[in-house]
Design a protein around this motif. Structure first.
Motif, mmCIF file in Angstrom:
data_model
loop_
_atom_site.group_PDB
_atom_site.id
_atom_site.type_symbol
_atom_site.label_atom_id
_atom_site.label_comp_id
_atom_site.label_asym_id
_atom_site.label_seq_id
_atom_site.Cartn_x
_atom_site.Cartn_y
_atom_site.Cartn_z
ATOM 1 N N CYS A 62 8.917 -3.317 -20.976
ATOM 2 C CA CYS A 62 9.152 -2.663 -19.693
ATOM 3 C C CYS A 62 8.933 -1.160 -19.847
ATOM 4 O O CYS A 62 9.331 -0.568 -20.851
ATOM 5 C CB CYS A 62 10.581 -2.947 -19.240
ATOM 6 S SG CYS A 62 10.967 -2.370 -17.585
ATOM 7 N N CYS A 63 8.284 -0.543 -18.853
ATOM 8 C CA CYS A 63 7.925 0.886 -18.901
ATOM 9 C C CYS A 63 9.040 1.776 -18.356
ATOM 10 O O CYS A 63 10.058 1.297 -17.878
ATOM 11 C CB CYS A 63 6.676 1.161 -18.087
ATOM 12 S SG CYS A 63 5.389 -0.045 -18.203
ATOM 13 N N ASP A 64 8.780 3.086 -18.377
ATOM 14 C CA ASP A 64 9.805 4.056 -17.977
ATOM 15 C C ASP A 64 9.191 5.232 -17.228
ATOM 16 O O ASP A 64 8.371 5.967 -17.779
ATOM 17 C CB ASP A 64 10.514 4.579 -19.238
ATOM 18 C CG ASP A 64 11.590 5.619 -18.938
ATOM 19 O OD1 ASP A 64 12.166 5.590 -17.830
ATOM 20 O OD2 ASP A 64 11.863 6.447 -19.822
ATOM 21 N N HIS A 65 9.572 5.370 -15.970
ATOM 22 C CA HIS A 65 9.350 6.615 -15.210
ATOM 23 C C HIS A 65 10.541 6.790 -14.287
ATOM 24 O O HIS A 65 10.961 5.851 -13.611
ATOM 25 C CB HIS A 65 8.055 6.585 -14.392
ATOM 26 C CG HIS A 65 6.840 6.955 -15.184
ATOM 27 N ND1 HIS A 65 6.611 8.238 -15.640
ATOM 28 C CD2 HIS A 65 5.808 6.203 -15.631
ATOM 29 C CE1 HIS A 65 5.477 8.265 -16.321
ATOM 30 N NE2 HIS A 65 4.969 7.037 -16.342
ATOM 31 N N VAL A 66 11.095 7.994 -14.262
ATOM 32 C CA VAL A 66 12.229 8.282 -13.396
ATOM 33 C C VAL A 66 11.773 8.493 -11.957
ATOM 34 O O VAL A 66 12.378 7.999 -11.009
ATOM 35 C CB VAL A 66 13.016 9.507 -13.910
ATOM 36 C CG1 VAL A 66 14.104 9.922 -12.923
ATOM 37 C CG2 VAL A 66 13.614 9.206 -15.285
ATOM 38 N N ALA A 67 10.702 9.257 -11.783
ATOM 39 C CA ALA A 67 10.191 9.559 -10.442
ATOM 40 C C ALA A 67 8.721 9.932 -10.555
ATOM 41 O O ALA A 67 8.318 10.583 -11.525
ATOM 42 C CB ALA A 67 10.987 10.694 -9.803
ATOM 43 N N MET A 81 4.175 -9.112 -24.667
ATOM 44 C CA MET A 81 3.411 -8.761 -23.474
ATOM 45 C C MET A 81 4.122 -7.668 -22.688
ATOM 46 O O MET A 81 5.353 -7.600 -22.664
ATOM 47 C CB MET A 81 3.210 -9.989 -22.575
ATOM 48 C CG MET A 81 4.491 -10.508 -21.926
ATOM 49 S SD MET A 81 4.261 -11.965 -20.874
ATOM 50 C CE MET A 81 3.203 -11.323 -19.595
ATOM 51 N N GLN A 82 3.320 -6.792 -22.085
ATOM 52 C CA GLN A 82 3.838 -5.852 -21.101
ATOM 53 C C GLN A 82 4.033 -6.650 -19.813
ATOM 54 O O GLN A 82 3.093 -7.251 -19.291
ATOM 55 C CB GLN A 82 2.837 -4.720 -20.877
ATOM 56 C CG GLN A 82 3.312 -3.642 -19.944
ATOM 57 C CD GLN A 82 4.092 -2.561 -20.666
ATOM 58 O OE1 GLN A 82 4.265 -2.615 -21.863
ATOM 59 N NE2 GLN A 82 4.559 -1.582 -19.945
ATOM 60 N N LEU A 83 5.250 -6.695 -19.320
ATOM 61 C CA LEU A 83 5.555 -7.556 -18.182
ATOM 62 C C LEU A 83 4.881 -7.074 -16.904
ATOM 63 O O LEU A 83 4.834 -5.861 -16.644
ATOM 64 C CB LEU A 83 7.061 -7.607 -17.962
ATOM 65 C CG LEU A 83 7.855 -8.411 -18.992
ATOM 66 C CD1 LEU A 83 9.327 -8.053 -18.909
ATOM 67 C CD2 LEU A 83 7.640 -9.903 -18.793
ATOM 68 N N PRO A 84 4.387 -7.975 -16.092
ATOM 69 C CA PRO A 84 3.963 -7.599 -14.747
ATOM 70 C C PRO A 84 5.188 -7.361 -13.866
ATOM 71 O O PRO A 84 6.323 -7.453 -14.323
ATOM 72 C CB PRO A 84 3.168 -8.818 -14.292
ATOM 73 C CG PRO A 84 3.794 -9.956 -15.029
ATOM 74 C CD PRO A 84 4.236 -9.404 -16.357
ATOM 75 N N VAL A 85 4.961 -7.017 -12.631
ATOM 76 C CA VAL A 85 5.983 -6.844 -11.593
ATOM 77 C C VAL A 85 6.794 -5.564 -11.803
ATOM 78 O O VAL A 85 6.964 -4.760 -10.887
ATOM 79 C CB VAL A 85 6.939 -8.061 -11.492
ATOM 80 C CG1 VAL A 85 7.963 -7.862 -10.366
ATOM 81 C CG2 VAL A 85 6.166 -9.355 -11.281
ATOM 82 N N GLN A 86 7.286 -5.319 -13.035
ATOM 83 C CA GLN A 86 8.199 -4.190 -13.272
ATOM 84 C C GLN A 86 7.518 -2.826 -13.185
ATOM 85 O O GLN A 86 8.190 -1.816 -13.009
ATOM 86 C CB GLN A 86 8.916 -4.349 -14.612
ATOM 87 C CG GLN A 86 8.018 -4.564 -15.818
ATOM 88 C CD GLN A 86 7.432 -3.317 -16.408
ATOM 89 O OE1 GLN A 86 8.052 -2.257 -16.398
ATOM 90 N NE2 GLN A 86 6.230 -3.428 -16.922
ATOM 91 N N SER A 87 6.215 -2.751 -13.339
ATOM 92 C CA SER A 87 5.476 -1.526 -13.015
ATOM 93 C C SER A 87 4.174 -1.947 -12.357
ATOM 94 O O SER A 87 3.540 -2.907 -12.796
ATOM 95 C CB SER A 87 5.205 -0.666 -14.251
ATOM 96 O OG SER A 87 4.238 -1.260 -15.098
ATOM 97 N N GLN A 88 3.792 -1.223 -11.294
ATOM 98 C CA GLN A 88 2.660 -1.676 -10.497
ATOM 99 C C GLN A 88 1.695 -0.543 -10.193
ATOM 100 O O GLN A 88 1.450 -0.190 -9.040
ATOM 101 C CB GLN A 88 3.152 -2.361 -9.223
ATOM 102 C CG GLN A 88 3.952 -3.625 -9.500
ATOM 103 C CD GLN A 88 4.292 -4.409 -8.259
ATOM 104 O OE1 GLN A 88 3.539 -4.427 -7.288
ATOM 105 N NE2 GLN A 88 5.443 -5.067 -8.275
#
Length: 220
Positions: A42-47, A1-8
């Motif tokens: 968990c996803c990835d964006h720096v800014a 699963m793609q976790l909730p909370v960590q990217s919104q």
């Protein structure tokens, strides 16, 4: 699963996530672990640029820090970056981070990678957005070497050139699986020719069989 909370992002986050805590994230990961889920991601964006903030939101946990944190409180579930925009960073830096994560987590890492889609993010980090496709291809090749079993990995390419530089610890896995994200023709080709798995993104479900068939043809 793609976790909730960590990217919104407003595209998919539910209302309860706005008030969620790191403890909630841990409990969800532990529950997935106990229930026999294959992976948590968990996803990835720096800014995130201001022009995209309404849709993307600003909450994007760092994937290495988050997955390492969850590795310490789970036992079996695999740990997936879905996806890491690895072209934003030198592959030796990425390898150091993810090799350590895999070492600490007992060999549960799946490295999901993607080309990225935010031009301002690339510009801020001094990376050519227009060349992100070829850059990702080379970065995957460099990471194959840098995450392999050799303590002195070696790669010689047009952008990255390294050898005689040692990195320990090595990953616990002899071969870290690399899954490629995206559903464009280039992404499917990249998954077929350079990946161990494919992470489709945004394509309607009825189109999946044709893309999977193309991926299999390319692999053959």
């Amino acid at each position: 699963m793609q976790l909730p909370v960590q990217s919104q992002s407003s595209l998919y986050a539910e209302a309860w996530e706005a008030g969620a805590t790191p403890g909630d994230l841990i409990e969800i990961a532990r529950t997935a672990d106990r229930a026999g889920f294959a992976y948590v991601a968990c996803c990835d964006h720096v800014a995130v640029p201001r022009r995209l903030a309404d849709g993307m939101g600003l909450i994007w946990y760092d994937p290495v820090a988050t997955l390492a944190h969850l590795a310490a409180v789970t036992e079996h579930v695999r740990l997936l970056s879905h996806v890491a925009v690895v072209g934003l960073r030198h592959p030796l830096v990425t390898a150091k981070q993810y090799a350590t994560l895999d070492h600490l987590g007992g060999g549960r890492l799946i490295l999901g990678v993607g080309a990225g889609h935010v031009p301002e993010e690339f510009a801020a980090l001094g990376v050519d957005f227009a060349r992100r496709g070829p850059l990702l291809d080379e970065t995957i090749d460099a990471l194959r070497a840098a995450l392999g079993p050799e303590p002195y990995p070696e790669h010689h390419g047009p952008r990255y050139d390294f050898g005689d530089l040692g990195q320990l610890p090595r990953p616990a896995q002899r071969r870290v699986p690399v899954w490629v994200g995206g559903s464009s023709p280039a992404a499917v080709r990249r998954a077929a020719t350079r990946g161990d798995g494919w992470l489709p993104q945004g394509d309607p479900r009825p189109e999946r069989p044709a893309r999977i068939a193309r991926l299999r043809r390319l692999r053959e």
